[in-house]
Design a protein around this motif. Sequence first.
Motif, PDB file in Angstrom:
ATOM      1  N   LEU A 238       0.849  -1.182   0.000  1.00 51.64           N
ATOM      2  CA  LEU A 238       0.000   0.000   0.000  1.00 51.64           C
ATOM      3  C   LEU A 238       0.890   1.239   0.000  1.00 51.64           C
ATOM      4  N   LEU A 239       0.743   2.064  -1.011  1.00 54.01           N
ATOM      5  CA  LEU A 239       1.562   3.271  -1.156  1.00 54.01           C
ATOM      6  C   LEU A 239       0.769   4.476  -0.677  1.00 54.01           C
ATOM      7  N   LYS A 240       1.265   5.109   0.368  1.00 59.28           N
ATOM      8  CA  LYS A 240       0.596   6.275   0.928  1.00 59.28           C
ATOM      9  C   LYS A 240       1.291   7.534   0.412  1.00 59.28           C
ATOM     10  N   GLY A 241       0.787   8.031  -0.662  1.00 54.97           N
ATOM     11  CA  GLY A 241       1.370   9.217  -1.273  1.00 54.97           C
ATOM     12  C   GLY A 241       0.513   9.657  -2.438  1.00 54.97           C
ATOM     13  N   GLN A 242       1.116  10.289  -3.420  1.00 55.08           N
ATOM     14  CA  GLN A 242       0.395  10.733  -4.602  1.00 55.08           C
ATOM     15  C   GLN A 242       1.266  10.524  -5.828  1.00 55.08           C
ATOM     16  N   SER A 243       0.612  10.469  -6.966  1.00 49.51           N
ATOM     17  CA  SER A 243       1.368  10.282  -8.191  1.00 49.51           C
ATOM     18  C   SER A 243       2.125  11.568  -8.535  1.00 49.51           C
ATOM     19  N   LEU A 244       3.163  11.392  -9.339  1.00 44.36           N
ATOM     20  CA  LEU A 244       3.914  12.559  -9.801  1.00 44.36           C
ATOM     21  C   LEU A 244       3.026  13.447 -10.653  1.00 44.36           C
ATOM     22  N   GLY A 245       2.046  12.847 -11.333  1.00 45.54           N
ATOM     23  CA  GLY A 245       1.096  13.648 -12.090  1.00 45.54           C
ATOM     24  C   GLY A 245       0.308  14.584 -11.195  1.00 45.54           C
ATOM     25  N   ALA A 246      -0.098  14.096 -10.009  1.00 46.71           N
ATOM     26  CA  ALA A 246      -0.812  14.954  -9.066  1.00 46.71           C
ATOM     27  C   ALA A 246       0.095  16.055  -8.536  1.00 46.71           C
TER      28      ALA A 246
END
Length: 477
Positions: A120-128
Amino acid sequence: MASPTTMPRCPRCQSEYGEGIGYCPLDGGPLLPMVLEGRYRLLSPLGEGGMGVVYLAEHMGLGKRVAVKVLRGELSRDDTFRQRFEQEAVAASQIGHEHIVDVTDLGRTPGGELYYVMELLKGQSLGAVLKQEHPLPLSRAVHILSQVCRALEAAHSRGIIHRDVTPQNVMVLSRGGKPDFVKVVDFGLSKLSHRPGKKLTETGAILGTADYVAPEQVKGGDVGAYTDVYSVGVLTYELVTGAPPFQADNTFATMLLHLEAPVEPPSLRVPELGLPPRLDALLLRALAKEPRERPSMAGFRAELEALVLGADSSEVTAERVTPTRMPRAVSPPPVHDAAPKRWRWAVVGGVLVALAVGAGLMGRGAPAPAVAPVARVEAPAPTPRPVVRARIPVVSVPSGATVRVGDRVLGVTPLELDASNGPWLFELEGHAPLTVERLPSNGRIEVSLKKLPAAPVSEPPASKLKKVRELKPNPFD
């Protein structure tokens, strides 16, 4: 399938159903919470892409939160998509790199859909990230891109080509109290060159995202590590300028630009940012139309990292550029004075040695010996050193410009020239000519050629390019 106190609910239409119903009759999607093979309980959707849906889930035995990607039902019954989905899970799990999402399990839902389990990745995409802040400062962009490159280097070392490197497929997390920790996700379009068997890509098919697709992908040709280098070059361009190098009104026109249009140097796209010329040169090589002209992924990363390690070309002088340092002209020392100087030093040396010996003997009570006269030593005259002719490095952005002095062609950039030549005329098709009158103080010539306005690109007929199948990359976004 669900606890007695929780009615199965469709996450799309929010309709609730009684026990024994696993899928929504209206939407066809699974009702939540759903238990997969007695181990994973799906809790809520995290995101949705072209191939499937990613759910927040919990391992029922360990109580650990994970992410589960479920391939859509109709695609799970298609052999090509089924193999590609399994390949994605295998590729990510085999690489085992800290900057690549970790896949831990693979199975089927009660309805027969394929799924795999990942961290589970708790972050955001580079696009965001780019939607909130663009362009990124060069130092931050390099920090992120360096991790992306290392992840792809690890994939390439195992014969795995990603083929869809986009901002949506790069997750940015906080790890160990440090921001901008990168995880590369979505190997759904990856190519495993070491696994024999049926090809999952039809001849002439175009897979990838139009803004980041390499020319060889547009042509439906062979792909390799150099294909990912091109996509990373596009990603780099977008991070430092705020937009990809090629964008048009539609997918076909954008892909045609990748095939035919020259790349505008990022320093000319956003001159107010003062991007270094070395970044221009690096990106123009990474975005070369011919794959063999691109650097390796490791080479690209090394040059990228050098930009923020004090090696910016704006700070580099002729003395610090090792590969192309301009040698100084060396004049031989005067021959007539060399022998007397050596003779005088020989005499002085002899006297000092004699005095030292005498002092030692006197210290022991012995009489000091007389100092013998020192014979004159004739040193051979040194061989005159050849005078090294100064050479100056010459580069242009874009490279490949013809350099002339008058009617004489000196070569094509990058090259080295005699410092005595000049003025220099730079010519490159599609760009305005530029003349350099005198040698700059730093001992090298670096020019940026201004691109002439291009004719408007018309939309090609549908028959000119094969049908494009674009799959939305990372469902986390």
